[in-house]
Design an enzyme around this catalytic site. Structure first.
Site: not given
Ligand code: ARG
Length: 392
Positions: A13, A92, A169
Site C-alpha cells: 500500500d 497507531r 497481512s
Molecule cells: N484488527 C486489528 C486492529 O484493528 C489489527 C489489524 C492489523 N492489521 C493487519 N494487517 N494485520 O487493531
C-alpha cells in the site's frame, strides 16, 4: 511542489502511495518509518526502498516511548477489546504523533497514509493527525478505491519494488503480532502453524512447566524473577518466556469501527502474561468497589483506543484516575507457564487488603453474632417482592 510526509512501512500500500503522490497528486514526498518494534527487516527495507526510489527517508525509533507512555497505560487499564490486547490500535496514535512532529520539522502541511477505506487504521491515523496539527491528509489507496490486484499491477508497471510475497497481512509491534487475510478470511479455517512466529504450539512447548515471578510497582511491571528491567526490556522478556510456553494466541471475530466483522489472529504472549498477573495483583490490593469500577474503566478505555480516540479527553481523565488507583497495585505475582496455560500460583503486596486473621475459621475477634441482624435483613427487597408480587 508541495511537500508531503508519508507514513511508510515498505509494504504494498505505502510503496504504491509514493508513486501515486508524485504522479497523481503532484507532490514532493518525504517518507518516514516509525519503529514500534517491527521485525528488523521491516525497518531496514523501507529505508532501502525509499533510497532506491530517490526519497528522503527517516527512521524514527519510538519503541521506548511506546512501552512507557502507551503500553504501560494499557496495562494499568487491563486494556482488551473483544479479547484482543490492542497492539496495532495502541501503536497507531504514536505513529501519527511522530509523523506530525516530522511534518512540522520538514515544513510540510500535508500528511499521507496508505490505509484502505475498510479498516480501523484510517480512523486512528486521521483523528490523531487532525487533533495534533492542521495538516491536510491524503489517503491515495482509499481515494482511488484501489484493490490489491490493481495495486500490484500499478506497482509492476511503475517499477515499484514490491515486498516479498507474504501470505498474510501482518502487523507487528512490541505488544503483539496480528495476522489476517488469505485462508484466514474463512472463519472456519484453522490457522496453520506457520502463521505464528512468537508463540510455540502447545505440542512444541516444553514438557517442563516454568514458574516465574513478575513484580509490579504502581500498576506496571518492573522485574521478572527479581531482575529489574526497563519498560521495553520487561515487555520483550515477557514475550520471550510466555511465547516459549505457547501462551497468548487469540483467534477472534472482531467488530471493526465501521461495523464489518473480521477474523483476527493475534500472538500477544507478553501482554497475556502481564495483564493476567496485573489482574491478580489488583484482586489483592483494590477494594471491591474499585475492582468493579476498574472493569468499567477497562471497557471504556479499550473502546476509546480501538476506535482511534487516543486524543479524546476522557482517555486522559481515565489515565489520571488509573494513576491514582494504581498507586497501591505493587507487589509480586507468581505464575506457572505450561503448554499454553497460564496459572496464578500466588501473590503478595505491602498494600494487600487481605485480612488473613479475620477470614480464618479459628478467629474470634470478628464476633460472628454481630452479623445476625445484618443477615436477617439482607434481602429485604427480594423478600417484599416475593411476598407482594407472587402471593399465589
Ligand atoms: N484488527 C486489528 C486492529 O484493528 C489489527 C489489524 C492489523 N492489521 C493487519 N494487517 N494485520 O487493531
Amino acid at each position: 511542489m508541495e511537500k508531503v510526509v508519508l507514513a511508510f512501512s515498505g509494504g504494498l500500500d505505502t510503496s504504491v502511495c509514493i508513486k501515486l503522490l508524485q504522479e497523481e497528486y503532484d507532490k514532493e514526498v518525504v517518507t518516514a518509518c516509525v519503529d514500534v518494534g517491527q521485525p528488523e527487516d521491516e525497518i531496514t527495507r523501507p529505508a532501502k526502498v525509499a533510497r532506491e526510489m530517490g526519497m528522503k527517508h527517516y527512521t524514527i525509533d519510538a519503541k521506548e516511548e511506546f512501552a512507557r507512555d502507551f503500553i504501560f497505560r494499557a496495562i494499568k487499564a487491563n486494556a482488551l477489546y473483544e479479547g484482543y490486547p490492542l497492539s496495532t490500535a495502541l501503536a497507531r496514535p504514536l505513529i501519527a504523533i511522530k509523523i506530525v512532529e516530522l511534518a512540522k520539522k520538514e515544513g510540510a502541511t500535508t500528511i499521507s497514509h496508505g490505509c484502505t477505506g475498510k479498516g480501523n487504521d484510517q480512523f486512528r491515523f486521521e483523528s490523531t493527525i487532525r487533533s495534533s496539527s492542521s495538516c491536510n491528509v491524503i489517503a491515495p489507496i482509499r481515494d482511488l478505491n484501489l484493490t490489491r490486484t490493481e495495486e500490484v499491477e500499478y506497482a509492476e508497471s511503475h517499477g515499484i519494488p514490491l515486498p516479498s510475497d507474504k501470505l498474510y497481512s501482518i502487523d507487528e509491534n512490541i505488544w503483539g503480532r496480528s495476522i489476517e487475510g488469505d485462508i484466514l478470511e474463512d472463519p472456519m479455517v484453522e490457522p496453520p502453524e506457520e502463521a505464528f512466529t512468537w508463540t510455540r504450539s502447545t505440542e512444541d512447548a516444553p514438557d517442563e512447566p516454568q514458574v516465574v515471578e513478575l513484580s509490579f510497582e504502581e500498576g506496571v511491571p518492573v522485574a521478572l524473577d527479581g531482575q529489574n528491567m526497563a519498560p521495553l526490556k520487561i515487555i520483550e522478556a515477557c514475550n520471550q518466556v510466555a511465547g516459549r510456553h505457547g501462551i497468548g494466541r487469540v483467534d477472534i471475530m472482531e467488530d471493526r469501527i465501521i461495523g464489518l466483522k473480521s477474523r483476527e489472529n493475534y500472538e500477544t504472549p507478553g501482554a497475556f502474561l502481564i495483564i493476567n498477573a496485573h489482574k491478580a495483583l489488583e484482586q489483592l490490593t483494590l477494594t471491591r468497589e474499585e475492582l468493579k469500577f476498574a472493569e468499567t474503566i477497562s471497557h471504556t478505555y479499550s473502546e476509546l483506543v480501538y476506535n482511534g480516540l487516543w486524543h479524546e479527553p476522557l482517555r486522559e481523565d481515565l489515565d489520571q484516575l488509573l494513576d491514582h488507583m494504581q498507586r497501591r497495585v505493587s507487589g509480586v505475582v507468581k505464575l506457572k507457564l505450561h503448554k499454553g496455560s497460564l496459572r496464578v500460583l500466588g501473590r503478595k503486596s505491602p498494600y494487600s487488603l487481605y485480612n488473613e486473621k479475620a477470614v480464618s475459621f479459628e478467629d474470634k475477634d470478628l464476633d460472628q453474632r454481630e452479623m445476625a441482624g445484618m443477615v436477617k435483613n439482607y434481602a429485604l427487597q427480594a423478600a417484599c417482592y416475593q411476598k407482594v408480587c407472587k402471593k399465589d
